[in-house]
Each structure stands twice: as C-alpha cells, then as structure tokens.
Motif scaffolding. Structure first.
Motif, mmCIF file in Angstrom:
data_model
loop_
_atom_site.group_PDB
_atom_site.id
_atom_site.type_symbol
_atom_site.label_atom_id
_atom_site.label_comp_id
_atom_site.label_asym_id
_atom_site.label_seq_id
_atom_site.Cartn_x
_atom_site.Cartn_y
_atom_site.Cartn_z
ATOM 1 N N GLY A 1 6.934 -4.230 1.896
ATOM 2 C CA GLY A 1 7.349 -4.294 0.495
ATOM 3 C C GLY A 1 7.214 -2.968 -0.214
ATOM 4 O O GLY A 1 8.085 -2.571 -0.992
ATOM 5 N N PHE A 2 6.123 -2.262 0.061
ATOM 6 C CA PHE A 2 5.906 -0.939 -0.539
ATOM 7 C C PHE A 2 6.980 0.051 -0.095
ATOM 8 O O PHE A 2 7.516 0.813 -0.901
ATOM 9 C CB PHE A 2 4.520 -0.425 -0.167
ATOM 10 C CG PHE A 2 4.234 0.965 -0.638
ATOM 11 C CD1 PHE A 2 4.008 1.221 -1.981
ATOM 12 C CD2 PHE A 2 4.187 2.024 0.261
ATOM 13 C CE1 PHE A 2 3.741 2.518 -2.422
ATOM 14 C CE2 PHE A 2 3.923 3.310 -0.176
ATOM 15 C CZ PHE A 2 3.706 3.562 -1.518
ATOM 16 N N LEU A 3 7.314 0.032 1.192
ATOM 17 C CA LEU A 3 8.347 0.920 1.705
ATOM 18 C C LEU A 3 9.722 0.610 1.108
ATOM 19 O O LEU A 3 10.572 1.497 0.996
ATOM 20 C CB LEU A 3 8.404 0.835 3.234
ATOM 21 C CG LEU A 3 7.170 1.372 3.976
ATOM 22 C CD1 LEU A 3 7.287 1.125 5.464
ATOM 23 C CD2 LEU A 3 6.970 2.861 3.689
ATOM 24 N N LEU A 4 9.920 -0.644 0.712
ATOM 25 C CA LEU A 4 11.182 -1.044 0.077
ATOM 26 C C LEU A 4 11.191 -0.745 -1.423
ATOM 27 O O LEU A 4 12.197 -0.963 -2.098
ATOM 28 C CB LEU A 4 11.446 -2.528 0.309
ATOM 29 C CG LEU A 4 11.806 -2.937 1.741
ATOM 30 C CD1 LEU A 4 11.863 -4.457 1.850
ATOM 31 C CD2 LEU A 4 13.131 -2.321 2.160
ATOM 32 N N GLY A 5 10.060 -0.287 -1.947
ATOM 33 C CA GLY A 5 9.997 0.052 -3.366
ATOM 34 C C GLY A 5 9.351 -0.993 -4.235
ATOM 35 O O GLY A 5 9.439 -0.927 -5.466
ATOM 36 N N GLY A 6 8.685 -1.979 -3.628
ATOM 37 C CA GLY A 6 7.998 -2.997 -4.412
ATOM 38 C C GLY A 6 6.815 -2.419 -5.159
ATOM 39 O O GLY A 6 6.217 -1.434 -4.725
#
Length: 221
Positions: free
Chosen positions: A175-180
C-alpha cells in the motif's frame, strides 16, 4: 454435502435470538464502515489494509469503498486453498463495510487542520473496536481478513502474532509503495486496536450471551 463443507451453519437458541443477532451483525458492519470513514478523513494515516485500499484507489478510477470490497473478495478467494469455511457474517462483511465507508466519506467533510483530524481518527479507532466487538459477538463467522489469518495459522502451524505481522506488514508495504497514506494514525492503529477490541469484545459477548439466556428462559415459561 459440498455446501455443508464450505458454509458455516447458522445456529440460534430462538428465532428472536437469530433476528437480534442479525441486526447486531448488520449494525456492527455499518458502524465499522463509518469508523473507517472517520479514520480516513482524520488525515493522519490509516490501518495497513486501508493503506492498501487507498493506494489502489489512488492509482485507479475506483473509489475507496469499492476497492475495499474488491480486496475483501480477493482475500476470500485465498480462503479456497486454506479450506476455510464461510459464514454469513463473512459475506456481509465483504459486501457492506466498503459502501458504508464510502457513504461516510460522502457526507463527512475533511477537517481543516490536524487538531480536528486527529480526534476524528481517534473517534474512528474507538468506534471500529466497538463495531468489531458487535459483529464478532453476533457469531456469524469471521471477517475475510481474520479468516485468512486463522487459516494460515492452522495450515502453517505458526503463532498468530507471526502470521498477523507478516500479513499486515506485507499489505502495508504494498500500500505504501502504491502511495497509500502512512502516518501517526497507522502506528496508533497498530498498538491501539488490539487492546480496545480486547476491552469491548468480552463485554459485548457477555451481554449477548445473557440476552440469549433470557430469550430461552422466556420461551420455556
């Protein structure tokens, strides 16, 4: 025979007990979605699964609630090789939480500053723990994510905390890598949700069990 091996049986002491537990389940899932909406609007970070959902939503034309439903369906598909049994609560959890969260986000304005956003997140966290106690105590089967965890624990033989950490850590990273959004709220959720659920769940369960006994006693008279 196939359905019996896949579906958890629905049991109840009386018809009224069944209706009341169904109402408790639906209320708990609706409040869970509302709680997610408050936590997202808080703007200080969200739970790992919501980091993933918001990351996917930000990279697509789909709304947060829609992505939440789709993620739940994907998680349920992962139950198949684990031979997990699906309950009514499992299915309703997958279908109702996302729309409830979307509706909350539709009517709840974004806070003007962190001094308003942070209390909104905390309120959402407490409400989520209460809602979790409601739908678990209704006893219609685990949610998709909880069932994935218990299934992996059964299959691997690993400790619960190891499996949960691996699942949520992986979800958080993707999720963090996707911009979450990852922030203070993510840490608050990680350390706060367990104790809060641990406070609400046994109390709600005791009230539910006492109510069931009253209904049985009233029927016997």
């Amino acid at each position: 025979m196939l359905l019996r091996s896949v579906l958890l049986p629905i049991t109840a002491t009386t018809r009224r007990d069944l209706v009341e537990r169904l109402a408790q389940l639906i209320l708990g899932l609706a409040l869970y979605g509302i709680a997610l909406g408050f936590m997202v609007r808080g703007g200080i970070g969200v739970a790992p699964w919501d980091v993933l959902a918001l990351g996917v939503a930000g990279r697509s034309s789909l709304g947060y609630g829609t992505v939440t439903v789709l993620v739940s369906i994907v998680v349920l598909l992962l139950w198949i090789p684990l031979r997990q049994r699906v309950g009514l609560g499992t299915v309703l959890n997958a279908l109702l939480v996302g729309p409830s969260a979307d509706l909350t986000l539709l009517v709840l304005p974004a806070p003007s500053n962190v001094w308003i956003g942070a209390p909104m997140f905390v309120f959402g966290l407490v409400l989520l723990a209460f809602a979790t106690g409601l739908y678990i105590a209704a006893d219609f089967g685990p949610g998709p994510r909880d069932g994935l965890m218990t299934g992996l624990v059964r299959v691997t033989g690993w400790r619960v905390w190891i499996v949960r950490t691996l699942i949520e850590g992986s979800v958080l990273l993707v999720g963090f890598l996707l911009g979450g959004p990852v922030g203070v709220g993510t840490v608050l959720f990680a350390f706060g949700v367990g104790p809060l659920i641990g406070w609400f769940l046994p109390r709600i369960t005791r009230l539910r069990e006492e109510r069931s006994r009253q209904l049985v006693a009233a029927r016997a008279q």
